[in-house]
Design an enzyme around this catalytic site. Structure first.
Site, PDB file in Angstrom:
ATOM      1  N   ASP A 111      36.962  49.214  35.250  1.00  0.00           N
ATOM      2  CA  ASP A 111      38.234  48.592  34.880  1.00  0.00           C
ATOM      3  C   ASP A 111      38.179  47.959  33.498  1.00  0.00           C
ATOM      4  OD1 ASP A 111      38.889  49.239  37.468  1.00  0.00           O
ATOM      5  OD2 ASP A 111      39.344  47.185  38.103  1.00  0.00           O
ATOM      6  N   ASP A 112      39.336  47.910  32.855  1.00  0.00           N
ATOM      7  CA  ASP A 112      39.616  47.094  31.657  1.00  0.00           C
ATOM      8  C   ASP A 112      39.314  47.769  30.326  1.00  0.00           C
ATOM      9  OD1 ASP A 112      40.284  45.229  33.536  1.00  0.00           O
ATOM     10  OD2 ASP A 112      38.750  43.766  32.987  1.00  0.00           O
ATOM     11  N   HIS A 136      46.021  50.593  34.449  1.00  0.00           N
ATOM     12  CA  HIS A 136      45.599  49.241  34.834  1.00  0.00           C
ATOM     13  C   HIS A 136      46.528  48.208  34.191  1.00  0.00           C
ATOM     14  CE1 HIS A 136      42.679  46.673  36.734  1.00  0.00           C
ATOM     15  NE2 HIS A 136      42.195  46.154  35.614  1.00  0.00           N
ATOM     16  N   HIS A 170      46.865  43.776  31.174  1.00  0.00           N
ATOM     17  CA  HIS A 170      46.079  43.107  32.219  1.00  0.00           C
ATOM     18  C   HIS A 170      46.888  41.989  32.876  1.00  0.00           C
ATOM     19  CE1 HIS A 170      42.425  41.429  34.201  1.00  0.00           C
ATOM     20  NE2 HIS A 170      42.018  42.694  34.102  1.00  0.00           N
ATOM     21  N   TYR A 174      42.955  42.189  38.871  1.00  0.00           N
ATOM     22  CA  TYR A 174      42.591  41.160  39.852  1.00  0.00           C
ATOM     23  C   TYR A 174      42.849  41.599  41.291  1.00  0.00           C
ATOM     24  CZ  TYR A 174      43.477  38.537  35.527  1.00  0.00           C
ATOM     25  OH  TYR A 174      43.521  38.109  34.213  1.00  0.00           O
ATOM     26  N   HIS A 195      33.192  46.907  35.519  1.00  0.00           N
ATOM     27  CA  HIS A 195      34.108  46.678  34.395  1.00  0.00           C
ATOM     28  C   HIS A 195      33.444  47.115  33.091  1.00  0.00           C
ATOM     29  CE1 HIS A 195      35.784  44.066  37.490  1.00  0.00           C
ATOM     30  NE2 HIS A 195      36.913  44.068  36.806  1.00  0.00           N
TER      31      HIS A 195
END
Length: 214
Positions: free
Chosen positions: A33-34, A84, A88, A119, A173
């Site tokens: 992620d991210d 995603h 964020h 999250y 991540h």
């Protein structure tokens, strides 16, 4: 507080979302992620290459804009990508209309029906809207905790090694914050599970599949 291993009751309550992959095979589903990130993502790609592993990268639209070459590398190497959000967003703190607009902003740069809320936070109504719009909402079975600077890199590694099972969707991540934990835990997870005979698969992006190769 967060769950390392997602409890069964959570999966049942939110059964419209994907938490793991039912499979008869020794398969794991690594997700990141991210990203993309200038250092973390190339590191991940290099590690995956060593094990002929495929994975799924849930990208932020703004980071795809910043690192288009790295994003292209992810796809060229045969991995899946997912949305995603663009910035964020915390789905518990944003109105549905603003959240959906942000998802669609990211979708201008990420062509995928895979979506993971940052999250893991998503209002029920917003989640229904995303599913209705054709998104697969992907959650997870095991959370590495690599984002948590209060735990050690060894703990992060142990979270994955001791809790992942056949069909688990695992979260890492590819971000600056998680980089040190990621650099320690990911190689150990790949080596450990490969030695046990597991293969590493990507989640299928149906939009990409409909386009066919190339």
């Amino acid at each position: 507080m967060y769950f390392i291993k997602t409890p069964g009751w959570v999966k049942r309550v939110f059964s419209a979302y994907t938490w793991h992959v039912p499979t008869e095979q020794k398969e794991l589903y690594l997700t990141f992620d991210d990203g993309p990130h200038s250092v973390a993502t190339p590191f991940v790609l290099n590690q995956l290459d060593q094990y002929n592993a495929k994975a799924t990268f849930f990208c932020l639209g703004k980071n795809v804009i910043d690192y288009p070459g790295i994003f292209a590398d992810i796809i060229e190497k045969g991995h899946s990508v997912g949305n995603h959000t663009h910035n964020h967003l915390n789905g518990w703190k944003v109105q549905e209309s603003a959240y959906l607009a942000n998802v669609e902003q990211a979708a201008q740069h990420i062509d995928s029906d895979l979506f993971r809320p940052p999250y893991g936070r998503l209002k029920t109504r917003t989640g229904r809207s995303l599913v209705k719009a054709g998104y697969q909402v992907i959650m997870w079975d095991v959370l590495s905790g690599d984002f948590d600077l209060k735990i050690s890199a060894q703990k992060c590694s142990d979270n994955v090694l001791t809790r992942a099972r056949q069909g688990s969707i695992i979260v890492f991540h590819d971000s600056q914050k998680a980089l040190a934990h990621l650099q320690y835990a990911l190689p150990r997870a790949l080596e450990y599970f490969a030695t046990l005979g597991f293969s590493f698969k990507r989640l299928e992006n149906n939009r990409l599949n409909k386009k066919g190769p190339g």
